[in-house]
Structures are given as structure tokens and as C-alpha cells.
Design a protein around this motif. Structure first.
Motif, PDB file in Angstrom:
ATOM      1  N   UNK A 166      16.420  17.919  39.354  1.00  0.00           N
ATOM      2  CA  UNK A 166      15.195  17.628  38.602  1.00  0.00           C
ATOM      3  C   UNK A 166      15.208  16.183  38.101  1.00  0.00           C
ATOM      4  N   UNK A 167      16.369  15.754  37.605  1.00  0.00           N
ATOM      5  CA  UNK A 167      16.499  14.382  37.102  1.00  0.00           C
ATOM      6  C   UNK A 167      16.197  13.372  38.212  1.00  0.00           C
ATOM      7  N   UNK A 168      16.755  13.615  39.402  1.00  0.00           N
ATOM      8  CA  UNK A 168      16.556  12.689  40.516  1.00  0.00           C
ATOM      9  C   UNK A 168      15.098  12.675  40.974  1.00  0.00           C
ATOM     10  N   UNK A 169      14.475  13.858  41.018  1.00  0.00           N
ATOM     11  CA  UNK A 169      13.074  13.926  41.434  1.00  0.00           C
ATOM     12  C   UNK A 169      12.171  13.209  40.434  1.00  0.00           C
ATOM     13  N   UNK A 170      12.536  13.322  39.156  1.00  0.00           N
ATOM     14  CA  UNK A 170      11.723  12.672  38.114  1.00  0.00           C
ATOM     15  C   UNK A 170      11.917  11.160  38.112  1.00  0.00           C
ATOM     16  N   UNK A 171      13.167  10.728  38.250  1.00  0.00           N
ATOM     17  CA  UNK A 171      13.471   9.296  38.171  1.00  0.00           C
ATOM     18  C   UNK A 171      13.080   8.556  39.444  1.00  0.00           C
ATOM     19  N   UNK A 172      13.205   9.262  40.596  1.00  0.00           N
ATOM     20  CA  UNK A 172      12.899   8.612  41.872  1.00  0.00           C
ATOM     21  C   UNK A 172      11.877   9.455  42.636  1.00  0.00           C
ATOM     22  N   UNK A 173      10.641   9.504  42.180  1.00  0.00           N
ATOM     23  CA  UNK A 173       9.627  10.308  42.866  1.00  0.00           C
ATOM     24  C   UNK A 173       9.351   9.741  44.260  1.00  0.00           C
ATOM     25  N   UNK A 174       8.938  10.619  45.120  1.00  0.00           N
ATOM     26  CA  UNK A 174       8.639  10.166  46.474  1.00  0.00           C
ATOM     27  C   UNK A 174       9.289  11.066  47.500  1.00  0.00           C
ATOM     28  N   UNK A 175       9.204  10.653  48.740  1.00  0.00           N
ATOM     29  CA  UNK A 175       9.665  11.495  49.838  1.00  0.00           C
ATOM     30  C   UNK A 175      11.089  11.256  50.271  1.00  0.00           C
ATOM     31  N   UNK A 176      11.835  10.436  49.540  1.00  0.00           N
ATOM     32  CA  UNK A 176      13.227  10.195  49.928  1.00  0.00           C
ATOM     33  C   UNK A 176      14.043  11.485  49.840  1.00  0.00           C
ATOM     34  N   UNK A 177      15.100  11.568  50.668  1.00  0.00           N
ATOM     35  CA  UNK A 177      15.965  12.746  50.649  1.00  0.00           C
ATOM     36  C   UNK A 177      16.832  12.744  49.397  1.00  0.00           C
ATOM     37  N   UNK A 178      17.433  13.901  49.117  1.00  0.00           N
ATOM     38  CA  UNK A 178      18.332  14.007  47.967  1.00  0.00           C
ATOM     39  C   UNK A 178      19.479  13.014  48.089  1.00  0.00           C
ATOM     40  N   UNK A 180      19.499  10.115  49.560  1.00  0.00           N
ATOM     41  CA  UNK A 180      19.023   8.763  49.254  1.00  0.00           C
ATOM     42  C   UNK A 180      18.869   8.569  47.749  1.00  0.00           C
ATOM     43  N   UNK A 181      18.364   9.587  47.073  1.00  0.00           N
ATOM     44  CA  UNK A 181      18.171   9.480  45.624  1.00  0.00           C
ATOM     45  C   UNK A 181      19.506   9.464  44.887  1.00  0.00           C
ATOM     46  N   UNK A 188      27.870   8.103  37.063  1.00  0.00           N
ATOM     47  CA  UNK A 188      28.048   9.320  36.262  1.00  0.00           C
ATOM     48  C   UNK A 188      27.257  10.487  36.839  1.00  0.00           C
ATOM     49  N   UNK A 189      26.011  10.235  37.234  1.00  0.00           N
ATOM     50  CA  UNK A 189      25.179  11.299  37.797  1.00  0.00           C
ATOM     51  C   UNK A 189      25.775  11.799  39.106  1.00  0.00           C
ATOM     52  N   UNK A 190      26.191  10.872  39.962  1.00  0.00           N
ATOM     53  CA  UNK A 190      26.782  11.280  41.244  1.00  0.00           C
ATOM     54  C   UNK A 190      28.061  12.086  41.029  1.00  0.00           C
ATOM     55  N   UNK A 191      28.893  11.646  40.092  1.00  0.00           N
ATOM     56  CA  UNK A 191      30.155  12.347  39.835  1.00  0.00           C
ATOM     57  C   UNK A 191      29.905  13.762  39.333  1.00  0.00           C
ATOM     58  N   UNK A 192      28.940  13.901  38.410  1.00  0.00           N
ATOM     59  CA  UNK A 192      28.619  15.231  37.874  1.00  0.00           C
ATOM     60  C   UNK A 192      28.112  16.141  38.986  1.00  0.00           C
ATOM     61  N   UNK A 193      27.237  15.606  39.822  1.00  0.00           N
ATOM     62  CA  UNK A 193      26.644  16.417  40.890  1.00  0.00           C
ATOM     63  C   UNK A 193      27.705  16.893  41.880  1.00  0.00           C
ATOM     64  N   UNK A 194      28.531  15.963  42.380  1.00  0.00           N
ATOM     65  CA  UNK A 194      29.495  16.337  43.413  1.00  0.00           C
ATOM     66  C   UNK A 194      30.629  17.191  42.856  1.00  0.00           C
TER      67      UNK A 194
END
Length: 402
Positions: A166-178, A180-181, A188-194
């Protein structure tokens, strides 16, 4: 001590709590009337004399020689003098030592034979593979209880992944893949996600130990590319590789499909990659090779790792087994991953193997490669795991028939 050895034992003795006569010497009358059983209560292996003046000596935990008199023993108490006057026969220290020696040799021979028989039985059991199913069944209640207790934790992990999405979709709206975002997001966001995805997949993998029938459940099978499944796990482990300065090299490609449960198949490359990242030296390289032939698809994960000793190699894919050098590294581990990978491989008909260079590098680590060969489905025929699943069905009917 084998009871048969005592058939011709010359001295009166106590074997596993039972008083037995000797073939040459009998129990003295005084010993028959004894109530305190001083000799039987003693745990010492030294030659001793009881309050009635008779000598006794323990041979091992099960055998005690008692009620005898040594003619050359220098211990002339009044009770011993009385015992000597009543005695009809006496022995010597030399004769006693010889009998004790033969008894100990017999016990050692018996232990060696029992150890050999025990080893043969255990090895036959291990080679049969039955122990894996038995172990899974034994652990199932406690693991089920554990999974029930961490149900909320699993939900929390899923929520973390969803919140990041949700954070990525909100911060980087558009058609890019997950992907890419995620690349645009901060560390920090990438580390938490993975980290959350890694824990999610590890918990999912553990379920196959409790419910192995889900590995080749026909309802969970679909066609997918092994290449894509492996790259998913490489992406998950990429942050750990960066922390350890491990350089990833992917060689080859594979466009062929497997028809299996993708989550179950994923256990195998995940275990290989996890093992490689855990033990590879800092600044080293990790290679992933893809190879395919008309009959198979193969993946090999090669990296540096601790020595796997010759006597350990037969057990490297055993559940909960870790080699001594792996333990000595101080890395946390249970030996669960490779064992589970083999369990999945055997269930779906994949062949798992490993090789290791004999000589270590300058850092003391050995080049180690884990390989999995998957049979490609032949057009018009069921893949190996479908055949295995069908064979387990009553009457051998197709598992797709409901």
C-alpha cells in the motif's frame, strides 16, 4: 554381560539382582542367612570383605562375585577367621583376577556385537527413508501446536507485506511493477519487505514437514518455469547477499516448465540459496547455474562453505543434521532446510546431490555445489510426482479423478 557366559561361572554371584550358585563354589550358609546384603549394596569395584568375613568384588553393573574366600588375602579379622574355619574350599587372588578378566572380555565382546547389530539396524532404517516419515509423524503434534501459537505472527507478517504494498502504491502511483517501485524505495522499506517475505516462505516451507501429502497434492499442481521460481528466492535473499558482500552470478537459462506444486518445489532452491548465503565467505561469489536437457531441468547453487567431512557426507540431507565445521562457524541453524529439500525431492521424484572440492581456499572454505535435477514432463504423460501420487491411491486410479 551375556547371561549365557555365566552357565559355567565358577563363583557364587549376583546377576541383575538374582543370586546364583557357582559351578565350583557354592554360597556359604552365612550368606544365605544374611539380611543386610552389604555386598549387593556396595557400588565399589574394589575387592572388599563383608562383616561375615567373606570376600566380594563387583565386575560390572550387572555382575557381582560374592561369598568367596581368598587364601592369600592379608585381612585376618575375627569374622574372617571364623569364615576360614567353616570354609570347605578357598580360591586365590590370581584365580579371581583371571575369572574377572574373562568376564570383562565377554562383556566387551557382547557390547561390540550389540553395537554392530545396533549400527546395522539404524543404518538399514536410515537408508530406507522411513525415518523421515516417522520423524515427521513424531514431531507433528508439537509442530502443529507451535504453528497454532504463531498464527497471529503469520498474520502480522502478511499485514507487513500488505502495508508495504500500500505504501509503495501510494508513494509511487502508476503502472510500474512492484519490483520497480521497491527499487525506488529507501533501504529501510526494502529491508522490511524482503525480511517479511523470507519469514513468510520459511514458515510455509515448514508446513510441508507436518503435512507432506501437500507436496504432491494434485490440486496444488500447475505449470510454471523453474527459472522464475528460483529468481524469486534470489530476489528475497539479495539484501542478505549485499550485507555480506556476496556477488551473485547467474549462468544459463531455462524455458522449460515443470508441472508441480510451485511452493513445494521452491523449498529446494530456497534451501540451497539459504545454505550458500549463510556459509559463504564475505566478498565471495555465489553462482546459480541453470541447465536443461530433453529429459530434465537442473539447478546448481555453488559457493564457498565449511568442510563437509567424509563421514558426514551420507547425512548431509538428513533432517536436523549439521556437520561439525558448520556448527563451529557459529552461524545459527538447525539442519532443517536441506533435510526438508530432500523430503520434497523424494516426494516429487527430483534427484538432489552435492559436491565439494577436497582442498580449501586461502580463507579455509571449500567450493561447494548443491544440485537438483527435475524430470521434465513428457507430453501426454503424467510427471513423476503425479505417478507417485497415483500409486498411493487405492486401486491406482488417477489422483485427478474426484
Amino acid at each position: 554381560m551375556d547371561k549365557r557366559f555365566l552357565t559355567f561361572f565358577p563363583y557364587p554371584h549376583v546377576y541383575e539382582g538374582e543370586r546364583r550358585e557357582g559351578t565350583v563354589y557354592q554360597w556359604p550358609a552365612r550368606c544365605e542367612m544374611c539380611r543386610n546384603r552389604q555386598c549387593e549394596r556396595s557400588e565399589s569395584y574394589e575387592l572388599q570383605t563383608c562383616s561375615y568375613g567373606y570376600d566380594f568384588q563387583r565386575v560390572d553393573a550387572s555382575l557381582l562375585i560374592a561369598g568367596i574366600l581368598l587364601r592369600d588375602r592379608q585381612n585376618e579379622t575375627k569374622s574372617r577367621q571364623k569364615a576360614r574355619r567353616r570354609a570347605t574350599a578357598m580360591t586365590s587372588a590370581g584365580e579371581l583376577n583371571a575369572v574377572v578378566g574373562r568376564a570383562l572380555e565377554s562383556a566387551a565382546d557382547e557390547r561390540e556385537w550389540l553395537d554392530g547389530e545396533r549400527h546395522a539396524i539404524v543404518e538399514e532404517y536410515r537408508q530406507s527413508g522411513r525415518y523421515k516419515d516417522d520423524l515427521a509423524e513424531l514431531l507433528k503434534p508439537s509442530i502443529e501446536q507451535t504453528f497454532a501459537q504463531v498464527h497471529d505472527y503469520r498474520q502480522l507478517i502478511s499485514q507487513i507485506v500488505q502495508h508495504v504494498n500500500v505504501y509503495l502504491e501510494t508513494k509511487y502511483p502508476g503502472g510500474d511493477s512492484l519490483q520497480d517501485k521497491l527499487a525506488l524505495a529507501d533501504d529501510n522499506i526494502r529491508s522490511i519487505y524482503w525480511a517479511a517475505r523470507l519469514m513468510e516462505f520459511k514458515l510455509l516451507s515448514a508446513l510441508f514437514l507436518v503435512y507432506p501429502e501437500q507436496i504432491d497434492d494434485p490440486r496444488k499442481k500447475r505449470s510454471f518455469r523453474l527459472h522464475g521460481a528460483v529468481h524469486k528466492y534470489l530476489q528475497i535473499y539479495k539484501p542478505l547477499m549485499e550485507v555480506r558482500s556476496i556477488r551473485l552470478r547467474v549462468v544459463g537459462d531455462s524455458y522449460a516448465n515443470l508441472v508441480e506444486n510451485p511452493d513445494a518445489v521452491g523449498v529446494i532452491p530456497q534451501a540451497f540459496i539459504d545454505n550458500a548465503v549463510k556459509y559463504a565467505g564475505s566478498g565471495s561469489e555465489l553462482y546459480v547455474y541453470f541447465d536443461e536437457s530433453p529429459s530434465s531441468i537442473a539447478i546448481t547453487v555453488e559457493s564457498e562453505g565449511p568442510e563437509i567431512r567424509t563421514e558426514e557426507r551420507a547425512r548431509i540431507f538428513d533432517l536436523f543434521y549439521r556437520g561439525r565445521a558448520a556448527v563451529d562457524t557459529g552461524e545459527e541453524g538447525t539442519g532443517f532446510g536441506l533435510g526438508l529439500a530432500m523430503l520434497v525431492g523424494e516426494r516429487i521424484g527430483a534427484k538432489l546431490s552435492f559436491t565439494q572440492d577436497e582442498h580449501a581456499g586461502a580463507n579455509g572454505l571449500h567450493k561447494t555445489a548443491f544440485r537438483a535435477d527435475f524430470a521434465r514432463p513428457i507430453e501426454g504423460e503424467d510427471p513423476p510426482s503425479i505417478v507417485k501420487a497415483r500409486d498411493r491411491q487405492p486401486g491406482g486410479q488417477s489422483p485427478f479423478v474426484t
